[in-house]
Design a protein around this motif. Sequence first.
Motif, short mmCIF file in Angstrom:
data_model
loop_
_atom_site.label_atom_id
_atom_site.label_comp_id
_atom_site.label_asym_id
_atom_site.label_seq_id
_atom_site.Cartn_x
_atom_site.Cartn_y
_atom_site.Cartn_z
N GLY A 174 1.64 4.32 -2.75
CA GLY A 174 1.09 5.37 -2.49
C GLY A 174 -0.33 5.68 -1.92
N LYS A 175 -0.83 4.70 -1.44
CA LYS A 175 -2.10 4.59 -0.95
C LYS A 175 -2.17 4.51 0.61
CE LYS A 175 -3.69 1.64 -4.88
NZ LYS A 175 -4.53 0.42 -5.10
N ARG A 176 -1.50 5.45 1.48
CA ARG A 176 -1.60 5.44 2.73
C ARG A 176 -2.64 5.68 3.36
NH1 ARG A 176 3.92 6.43 4.90
NH2 ARG A 176 5.47 6.76 3.08
N GLY A 177 -3.62 6.25 2.65
CA GLY A 177 -5.04 6.44 3.35
C GLY A 177 -5.86 5.15 3.55
N GLU A 178 -5.45 4.04 2.95
CA GLU A 178 -5.77 2.76 3.41
C GLU A 178 -5.25 1.61 4.40
OE1 GLU A 178 -6.81 0.56 -0.33
OE2 GLU A 178 -6.55 2.34 -1.39
N VAL A 179 -4.22 2.65 4.83
CA VAL A 179 -3.28 1.65 5.90
C VAL A 179 -4.05 1.41 7.31
CG1 VAL A 179 -1.25 1.62 7.15
CG2 VAL A 179 -1.02 2.16 4.80
N ALA A 180 -4.48 2.49 7.50
CA ALA A 180 -5.05 2.35 8.92
C ALA A 180 -6.32 1.61 9.15
CB ALA A 180 -5.69 3.77 9.62
N VAL B 54 0.65 -7.46 15.71
CA VAL B 54 0.06 -6.33 14.73
C VAL B 54 0.47 -5.13 14.50
CG1 VAL B 54 -2.29 -5.54 13.59
CG2 VAL B 54 -2.35 -7.80 14.46
N LEU B 55 0.95 -4.56 15.56
CA LEU B 55 1.54 -3.29 15.54
C LEU B 55 2.81 -3.35 15.18
CD1 LEU B 55 -0.04 -1.83 18.95
CD2 LEU B 55 -0.76 -1.43 16.67
N ARG B 56 3.57 -4.37 15.70
CA ARG B 56 5.07 -4.59 15.16
C ARG B 56 4.82 -4.65 13.71
NH1 ARG B 56 8.94 -10.01 15.50
NH2 ARG B 56 10.48 -9.02 14.11
N TYR B 57 4.11 -5.59 13.01
CA TYR B 57 4.15 -5.43 11.67
C TYR B 57 3.76 -4.22 10.91
CZ TYR B 57 4.26 -10.55 13.03
OH TYR B 57 4.54 -11.68 13.40
N PHE B 58 3.15 -3.48 11.56
CA PHE B 58 2.65 -2.25 10.85
C PHE B 58 3.82 -1.63 10.93
CE2 PHE B 58 0.98 1.90 12.81
CZ PHE B 58 0.81 2.65 11.46
N PHE B 59 4.43 -1.34 12.11
CA PHE B 59 5.82 -0.51 12.41
C PHE B 59 6.77 -0.78 11.34
CE2 PHE B 59 4.78 -0.23 17.02
CZ PHE B 59 3.98 0.45 17.11
N ASP B 60 6.97 -2.17 11.24
CA ASP B 60 8.00 -2.69 10.27
C ASP B 60 7.76 -2.53 8.81
OD1 ASP B 60 9.36 -3.63 12.45
OD2 ASP B 60 8.97 -5.62 12.25
N ALA B 61 6.50 -2.46 8.43
CA ALA B 61 6.26 -2.48 7.09
C ALA B 61 6.55 -0.81 6.50
CB ALA B 61 4.76 -2.96 6.84
N SER C 233 8.99 -2.71 -3.11
CA SER C 233 9.12 -2.65 -4.80
C SER C 233 8.14 -3.17 -5.66
CB SER C 233 10.54 -3.37 -4.85
OG SER C 233 11.56 -2.85 -4.24
N VAL C 234 7.49 -4.12 -5.27
CA VAL C 234 6.34 -4.72 -5.86
C VAL C 234 5.21 -3.66 -5.98
CG1 VAL C 234 4.47 -6.52 -6.03
CG2 VAL C 234 7.12 -7.26 -5.77
N GLY C 235 4.86 -3.07 -4.72
CA GLY C 235 4.06 -2.26 -4.71
C GLY C 235 4.12 -0.97 -5.68
N GLY C 236 5.66 -0.58 -5.96
CA GLY C 236 5.51 0.62 -6.84
C GLY C 236 6.22 -0.08 -8.32
N GLU C 237 5.58 -1.26 -8.43
CA GLU C 237 6.07 -2.05 -9.85
C GLU C 237 7.60 -1.91 -10.24
OE1 GLU C 237 3.18 -0.71 -12.77
OE2 GLU C 237 1.48 -1.78 -11.73
N LEU D 62 0.80 -1.13 0.02
CA LEU D 62 0.10 0.06 -0.05
C LEU D 62 0.86 1.34 -0.02
CD1 LEU D 62 -3.06 -0.73 2.53
CD2 LEU D 62 -3.07 -0.53 0.15
N ILE D 63 2.10 1.34 1.01
CA ILE D 63 2.62 2.20 0.93
C ILE D 63 3.46 2.55 -0.62
CG2 ILE D 63 4.86 3.31 2.25
CD1 ILE D 63 3.85 2.05 4.69
N GLY D 64 4.27 1.62 -0.83
CA GLY D 64 4.94 1.37 -2.15
C GLY D 64 3.85 1.84 -3.24
#
Length: 463
Positions: free
Chosen positions: A82-88, A149-156, A306-310, A78-80
């Motif tokens: 540019g869809k940060r609004g969907e993360v939460a 869950v919070l850890r994976y959120f931070f790490d991503a 990288s995959v998210g940004g193709e 999602l971040i790669g």
Amino acid sequence: MYHADTWKDKTKLLLKILWPILITQVGLNAMNLADTMMSGRVSSEDLVGVGIGSSIWMPIITGLNGILLAVTPIVSQLIGAGKRGEVAKSVSQALYVSVIIALIVAAVGLAAFRPILDAMQLESKVQHIAYNYLLALLIGIVPLFASNVLRYFFDAQGFTRISMFITLIAVPFNVLLNFGFIFGKMGFPALGGVGAGYATAITYWLMFAVSAAVAFRHAALRQYRLFREWALPSWKAWKELLAVGIPIGLGIFFEVGIFSIVTIFVGNLFDTEMTAAHQIALNFSSLVFMIPLSISMALTIVIGFSVGGEKWKHARQYTLLGVCGGVGLMGFIAILLYFFREPIASLYTEETDVAVLAAQFLVFAIFYQLSDAAQASLLGVLRGYKDVRQPFIIAFVSYWIIGVPSGYLLAARTNLEAFGFWVGIIIGLTCAAVGFLIRLLAVQRRIRSGNTAVLPTADKQPV
């Protein structure tokens, strides 16, 4: 996170993400290591009881936590993109799922722990320690899953140092509580190995409290408004998470489950000394495995981004860096382990016979380090692509159709005895590494041919 263009920049980014993950994983494993080592200082029965309890607990917990590991590739893609609004929204739904899974595990554990231990026909003291150790751990299961869950959120997002600092707080806290609950210090009751369960459960609550506080206060994380604005539970979102997470979780369960079922077999077929020695070698080998596991997790993040940004070429380059670097590093560590196997074994026990056997087990552990490094890093790459279904099948066949049966036959039908199980583990891990490599080459071939819909889940379930 950013898209690094040169090999040098990619190496720097991968290492920047990797080293805090490694410290975090070593720290988390150190809690289990401390439980086993400190319990072993009470008696062999306490060491085996905690070891048996851990062997039941770890595959269940790591496998089900593996479902939540889907947060990493989902958020990083999602971040790669540019869809940060969907993360939460994705993280909120993952928190709901984490609580549900934790409550189910607690209910099943209360009903199943006793029958499982009865079936193992353990010595009465060992069974008592294992059962009550498991009950104590259940006290911390909800915060354990939620904090992951919070850890994976931070790490991503590349904030792997947050998880590292939380772990660096938790580990000494856990050791201090172990000192109190196991040996009866600082006014606590002397509970032996059972006390290690209570110490770890309390530590899980601390980790969740600190993780939640970071989500509130960290400048870059406040924008997501976690715990302030809750998305309504969504079955559709849960299905998307589970579609990626269940194959990941089952794959982890099958791998960790090898070591657990082997421990159970060893406990049934051999005496307490042999079981204790096996547990020592397994416990230390699990600590060493944190290195390839950390490389795997870092690869999932950078390749998912990288995959998210193709950036398909970037993903291939990270694969070469991570897999080749991981195998080379573990080869060096295997050499060190060979020369220091006896001092390592003596750290766990004062019983000479047990230490000698444990050092022999560590020789076998050396040989599977390379296969373990290869299969773990390749699996991390595939998860970055969100390719999880085929690896799940490969893992099941390699570990349970090939590895466990071959290990049992070697232990029961040859002079290898308990060491035969370790040969079976080596065979299973090697088969998994080969299978994951074949699958990765197929995925990359499809991408080069212009088919960028890497997974059925990516085709049908946008994230």
